[in-house]
Design a protein around this motif. Structure first.
Motif, PDB file in Angstrom:
ATOM      1  N   ILE A 276      41.795  38.181 -15.727  1.00  0.00           N
ATOM      2  CA  ILE A 276      41.445  39.184 -14.723  1.00  0.00           C
ATOM      3  C   ILE A 276      42.703  39.753 -14.067  1.00  0.00           C
ATOM      4  CG2 ILE A 276      40.275  39.523 -12.513  1.00  0.00           C
ATOM      5  CD1 ILE A 276      38.145  37.662 -13.362  1.00  0.00           C
ATOM      6  N   PRO A 277      42.864  41.077 -14.061  1.00  0.00           N
ATOM      7  CA  PRO A 277      44.053  41.681 -13.469  1.00  0.00           C
ATOM      8  C   PRO A 277      43.949  41.770 -11.945  1.00  0.00           C
ATOM      9  CG  PRO A 277      42.616  43.394 -14.313  1.00  0.00           C
ATOM     10  CD  PRO A 277      41.965  42.087 -14.679  1.00  0.00           C
ATOM     11  N   ASP A 278      45.084  42.007 -11.294  1.00  0.00           N
ATOM     12  CA  ASP A 278      45.093  42.263  -9.853  1.00  0.00           C
ATOM     13  C   ASP A 278      44.301  43.541  -9.552  1.00  0.00           C
ATOM     14  OD1 ASP A 278      46.795  40.123  -9.652  1.00  0.00           O
ATOM     15  OD2 ASP A 278      48.600  41.336  -9.349  1.00  0.00           O
ATOM     16  N   ILE A 279      43.724  43.600  -8.355  1.00  0.00           N
ATOM     17  CA  ILE A 279      43.223  44.860  -7.817  1.00  0.00           C
ATOM     18  C   ILE A 279      44.278  45.376  -6.855  1.00  0.00           C
ATOM     19  CG2 ILE A 279      41.408  45.991  -6.464  1.00  0.00           C
ATOM     20  CD1 ILE A 279      39.486  43.834  -7.365  1.00  0.00           C
ATOM     21  N   LEU A 280      44.750  46.613  -7.108  1.00  0.00           N
ATOM     22  CA  LEU A 280      45.855  47.175  -6.336  1.00  0.00           C
ATOM     23  C   LEU A 280      45.385  48.331  -5.469  1.00  0.00           C
ATOM     24  CD1 LEU A 280      48.584  47.240  -9.125  1.00  0.00           C
ATOM     25  CD2 LEU A 280      48.155  45.438  -7.430  1.00  0.00           C
ATOM     26  N   GLY A 281      46.041  48.505  -4.317  1.00  0.00           N
ATOM     27  CA  GLY A 281      45.759  49.606  -3.418  1.00  0.00           C
ATOM     28  C   GLY A 281      46.532  50.859  -3.803  1.00  0.00           C
ATOM     29  N   ASP A 282      46.427  51.899  -2.967  1.00  0.00           N
ATOM     30  CA  ASP A 282      47.063  53.185  -3.245  1.00  0.00           C
ATOM     31  C   ASP A 282      48.577  53.074  -3.400  1.00  0.00           C
ATOM     32  OD1 ASP A 282      44.641  54.466  -3.162  1.00  0.00           O
ATOM     33  OD2 ASP A 282      44.790  54.968  -1.028  1.00  0.00           O
ATOM     34  N   SER A 283      49.172  52.190  -2.652  1.00  0.00           N
ATOM     35  CA  SER A 283      50.632  52.057  -2.687  1.00  0.00           C
ATOM     36  C   SER A 283      51.100  50.919  -3.592  1.00  0.00           C
ATOM     37  CB  SER A 283      51.169  51.830  -1.264  1.00  0.00           C
ATOM     38  OG  SER A 283      50.785  52.891  -0.413  1.00  0.00           O
ATOM     39  N   GLY A 284      50.161  50.401  -4.389  1.00  0.00           N
ATOM     40  CA  GLY A 284      50.504  49.314  -5.289  1.00  0.00           C
ATOM     41  C   GLY A 284      50.415  47.942  -4.663  1.00  0.00           C
ATOM     42  N   GLU A 285      49.949  47.872  -3.401  1.00  0.00           N
ATOM     43  CA  GLU A 285      49.808  46.572  -2.756  1.00  0.00           C
ATOM     44  C   GLU A 285      48.655  45.787  -3.374  1.00  0.00           C
ATOM     45  OE1 GLU A 285      47.047  49.215  -0.308  1.00  0.00           O
ATOM     46  OE2 GLU A 285      48.890  49.388  -1.500  1.00  0.00           O
ATOM     47  N   GLN A 286      48.791  44.487  -3.386  1.00  0.00           N
ATOM     48  CA  GLN A 286      47.788  43.624  -3.992  1.00  0.00           C
ATOM     49  C   GLN A 286      46.610  43.426  -3.036  1.00  0.00           C
ATOM     50  OE1 GLN A 286      48.156  39.158  -4.434  1.00  0.00           O
ATOM     51  NE2 GLN A 286      48.610  39.769  -6.541  1.00  0.00           N
ATOM     52  N   ILE A 287      45.422  43.843  -3.478  1.00  0.00           N
ATOM     53  CA  ILE A 287      44.210  43.639  -2.680  1.00  0.00           C
ATOM     54  C   ILE A 287      43.566  42.304  -3.038  1.00  0.00           C
ATOM     55  CG2 ILE A 287      41.900  44.531  -2.174  1.00  0.00           C
ATOM     56  CD1 ILE A 287      42.952  47.323  -2.747  1.00  0.00           C
ATOM     57  N   VAL A 288      43.446  42.046  -4.325  1.00  0.00           N
ATOM     58  CA  VAL A 288      42.949  40.755  -4.809  1.00  0.00           C
ATOM     59  C   VAL A 288      43.841  40.315  -5.961  1.00  0.00           C
ATOM     60  CG1 VAL A 288      41.024  39.492  -5.848  1.00  0.00           C
ATOM     61  CG2 VAL A 288      40.549  41.278  -4.180  1.00  0.00           C
ATOM     62  N   GLU A 289      44.239  39.070  -5.943  1.00  0.00           N
ATOM     63  CA  GLU A 289      45.083  38.533  -7.006  1.00  0.00           C
ATOM     64  C   GLU A 289      44.245  38.236  -8.237  1.00  0.00           C
ATOM     65  OE1 GLU A 289      48.157  34.777  -7.827  1.00  0.00           O
ATOM     66  OE2 GLU A 289      47.086  34.977  -5.915  1.00  0.00           O
ATOM     67  N   GLY A 290      44.733  38.667  -9.398  1.00  0.00           N
ATOM     68  CA  GLY A 290      44.070  38.355 -10.654  1.00  0.00           C
ATOM     69  C   GLY A 290      44.424  36.958 -11.137  1.00  0.00           C
ATOM     70  N   HIS A 291      43.631  36.450 -12.081  1.00  0.00           N
ATOM     71  CA  HIS A 291      43.864  35.102 -12.605  1.00  0.00           C
ATOM     72  C   HIS A 291      43.403  35.016 -14.054  1.00  0.00           C
ATOM     73  CE1 HIS A 291      44.880  33.094  -8.805  1.00  0.00           C
ATOM     74  NE2 HIS A 291      43.980  33.875  -8.260  1.00  0.00           N
TER      75      HIS A 291
ATOM     76  N   LEU B 183      42.962  29.885  -7.077  1.00  0.00           N
ATOM     77  CA  LEU B 183      42.027  31.001  -7.003  1.00  0.00           C
ATOM     78  C   LEU B 183      41.509  31.215  -5.598  1.00  0.00           C
ATOM     79  CD1 LEU B 183      39.867  30.558 -10.206  1.00  0.00           C
ATOM     80  CD2 LEU B 183      41.967  31.846  -9.890  1.00  0.00           C
ATOM     81  N   GLU B 184      42.057  30.514  -4.619  1.00  0.00           N
ATOM     82  CA  GLU B 184      41.528  30.598  -3.271  1.00  0.00           C
ATOM     83  C   GLU B 184      42.586  31.067  -2.270  1.00  0.00           C
ATOM     84  OE1 GLU B 184      38.249  27.057  -3.890  1.00  0.00           O
ATOM     85  OE2 GLU B 184      39.921  26.725  -2.575  1.00  0.00           O
ATOM     86  N   PRO B 185      43.230  32.225  -2.561  1.00  0.00           N
ATOM     87  CA  PRO B 185      44.161  32.760  -1.572  1.00  0.00           C
ATOM     88  C   PRO B 185      43.389  33.233  -0.362  1.00  0.00           C
ATOM     89  CG  PRO B 185      43.761  34.362  -3.308  1.00  0.00           C
ATOM     90  CD  PRO B 185      43.084  33.095  -3.719  1.00  0.00           C
ATOM     91  N   GLN B 186      44.088  33.423   0.771  1.00  0.00           N
ATOM     92  CA  GLN B 186      43.414  33.904   1.961  1.00  0.00           C
ATOM     93  C   GLN B 186      42.898  35.310   1.717  1.00  0.00           C
ATOM     94  OE1 GLN B 186      42.777  32.166   4.745  1.00  0.00           O
ATOM     95  NE2 GLN B 186      43.581  30.411   3.611  1.00  0.00           N
ATOM     96  N   GLN B 187      41.574  35.489   1.760  1.00  0.00           N
ATOM     97  CA  GLN B 187      40.962  36.786   1.538  1.00  0.00           C
ATOM     98  C   GLN B 187      40.054  37.090   2.708  1.00  0.00           C
ATOM     99  OE1 GLN B 187      39.136  37.357  -2.240  1.00  0.00           O
ATOM    100  NE2 GLN B 187      40.643  36.137  -3.330  1.00  0.00           N
ATOM    101  N   GLU B 188      40.022  38.356   3.116  1.00  0.00           N
ATOM    102  CA  GLU B 188      39.163  38.729   4.226  1.00  0.00           C
ATOM    103  C   GLU B 188      37.697  38.622   3.827  1.00  0.00           C
ATOM    104  OE1 GLU B 188      38.806  43.129   4.772  1.00  0.00           O
ATOM    105  OE2 GLU B 188      40.612  43.102   3.532  1.00  0.00           O
ATOM    106  N   GLU B 189      36.881  38.281   4.787  1.00  0.00           N
ATOM    107  CA  GLU B 189      35.446  38.185   4.530  1.00  0.00           C
ATOM    108  C   GLU B 189      34.828  39.575   4.624  1.00  0.00           C
ATOM    109  OE1 GLU B 189      33.812  35.479   3.639  1.00  0.00           O
ATOM    110  OE2 GLU B 189      35.666  34.295   3.710  1.00  0.00           O
ATOM    111  N   PHE B 190      33.781  39.800   3.844  1.00  0.00           N
ATOM    112  CA  PHE B 190      33.097  41.074   3.915  1.00  0.00           C
ATOM    113  C   PHE B 190      31.644  40.872   3.517  1.00  0.00           C
ATOM    114  CE2 PHE B 190      35.288  40.520  -0.069  1.00  0.00           C
ATOM    115  CZ  PHE B 190      34.318  40.733  -1.014  1.00  0.00           C
ATOM    116  N   GLU B 191      30.795  41.799   3.970  1.00  0.00           N
ATOM    117  CA  GLU B 191      29.359  41.698   3.719  1.00  0.00           C
ATOM    118  C   GLU B 191      29.030  42.189   2.313  1.00  0.00           C
ATOM    119  OE1 GLU B 191      27.166  40.476   5.816  1.00  0.00           O
ATOM    120  OE2 GLU B 191      28.606  40.144   7.413  1.00  0.00           O
ATOM    121  N   LEU B 192      27.946  41.650   1.743  1.00  0.00           N
ATOM    122  CA  LEU B 192      27.426  42.206   0.511  1.00  0.00           C
ATOM    123  C   LEU B 192      26.876  43.591   0.808  1.00  0.00           C
ATOM    124  CD1 LEU B 192      25.476  39.207  -1.063  1.00  0.00           C
ATOM    125  CD2 LEU B 192      27.740  40.026  -1.627  1.00  0.00           C
ATOM    126  N   GLU B 193      27.370  44.609   0.125  1.00  0.00           N
ATOM    127  CA  GLU B 193      26.904  45.963   0.376  1.00  0.00           C
ATOM    128  C   GLU B 193      25.608  46.218  -0.386  1.00  0.00           C
ATOM    129  OE1 GLU B 193      30.938  48.301   1.444  1.00  0.00           O
ATOM    130  OE2 GLU B 193      29.938  48.789  -0.422  1.00  0.00           O
TER     131      GLU B 193
END
Length: 256
Positions: free
Chosen positions: A179-194, A8-18
């Motif tokens: 939990i399913p993957d979150i996919l981008g406009d072109s079907g690229e994986q943004i977050v891997e589901g588990h 569950l710990e793939p390399q993911q970019e860091e981001f701020e809490l909005e």
């Protein structure tokens, strides 16, 4: 558990809490008397400070003195109700928010803060969940349902039950989220589901939607996740990251 969660710990970019807007009721001293006013929490900062929309009189802010006490009340579906007292730090016009705000601080350690970032990040979603009573977690039965929304502290699920007496407020469960993957406009994986390992939760609300006649019932359960243990805290961190990314993705889709 740590070994189960390594995936569950793939390399993911860091981001701020909005900043996430949430309606609340405040009781505070405005001028010479105490008043109850409606407001919104627009940000929960990392140091625990809470940013609120200032009470207003027309286009003018109603004065809130630094050091004054503010009581915050909020009902959170799928989580514990908030009723807490904070201390006003400052009142100012926010150019970023384009409105007057009040910044207030919570007292005590982070574990004692009633208003937490995790509870104020919630997003609608629809994917499979299995529930089981905690004392039947090994062999079931398991009840299939769908999420209505998800946060780092709880969720709402839609469930159809043949026995309307099942799932009362306060009952202890285990939850299995697929939990399913979150996919981008072109079907690229943004977050891997588990498929997450089972973790503990408690029913905090129950809303009947449709009795369907007879003994059956369709209802929404508000489920609060139990405090994360050291073994399970990586599940909590993953869920918060997932909800934040899902929120960003859904906002992008709405703007297209």
């Amino acid at each position: 558990m740590a070994e189960e969660m390594e995936e569950l710990e793939p390399q993911q970019e860091e981001f701020e809490l909005e900043p996430i807007s949430r309606k609340v009721t405040l009781r505070l001293r405005v001028g010479l008397k105490y008043e109850t006013v409606e407001s919104e929490i627009i940000e929960v900062q990392e140091d625990g400070k809470v940013v609120l929309i200032s009470p207003m009189s027309g286009s003018r802010p109603r004065p809130v003195r630094a050091g004054s006490k503010i009581q915050i009340f909020q009902e959170i579906v799928g989580g514990k109700d908030i009723e807490t007292e904070v201390t006003a730090v400052e009142q100012a016009f926010s150019a970023e928010q384009e409105q007057w705000i009040v910044v207030a601080e919570q007292v005590g350690f982070e574990t004692e803060w009633a208003v937490r970032s995790r509870e104020f990040v919630r997003e609608r979603c629809n994917f499979p969940v299995q529930l089981a009573f905690r004392d039947q977690a090994e062999d079931g039965p398991f009840y299939d349902c769908k999420t209505e929304d998800l946060s780092g502290s709880g969720m709402r699920v839609l469930v159809e039950l043949e026995d309307r007496s099942l799932f009362s407020v306060g009952e202890e469960l285990v939850v299995i989220l697929d939990i399913p993957d979150i996919l981008g406009d072109s079907g690229e994986q943004i977050v891997e589901g588990h498929l997450l390992p089972a973790f503990p939760a408690t029913i905090v609300r129950r809303f009947v939607l449709d009795t369907r006649g007879g003994a059956g019932v369709q209802c929404i359960l508000g489920i609060g996740f139990d405090n994360w243990s050291e073994e399970d805290e990586d599940i909590g961190d993953y869920l918060l990251r997932y909800v934040l990314k899902l929120q960003i993705r859904n906002q992008a889709l709405q703007q297209d």
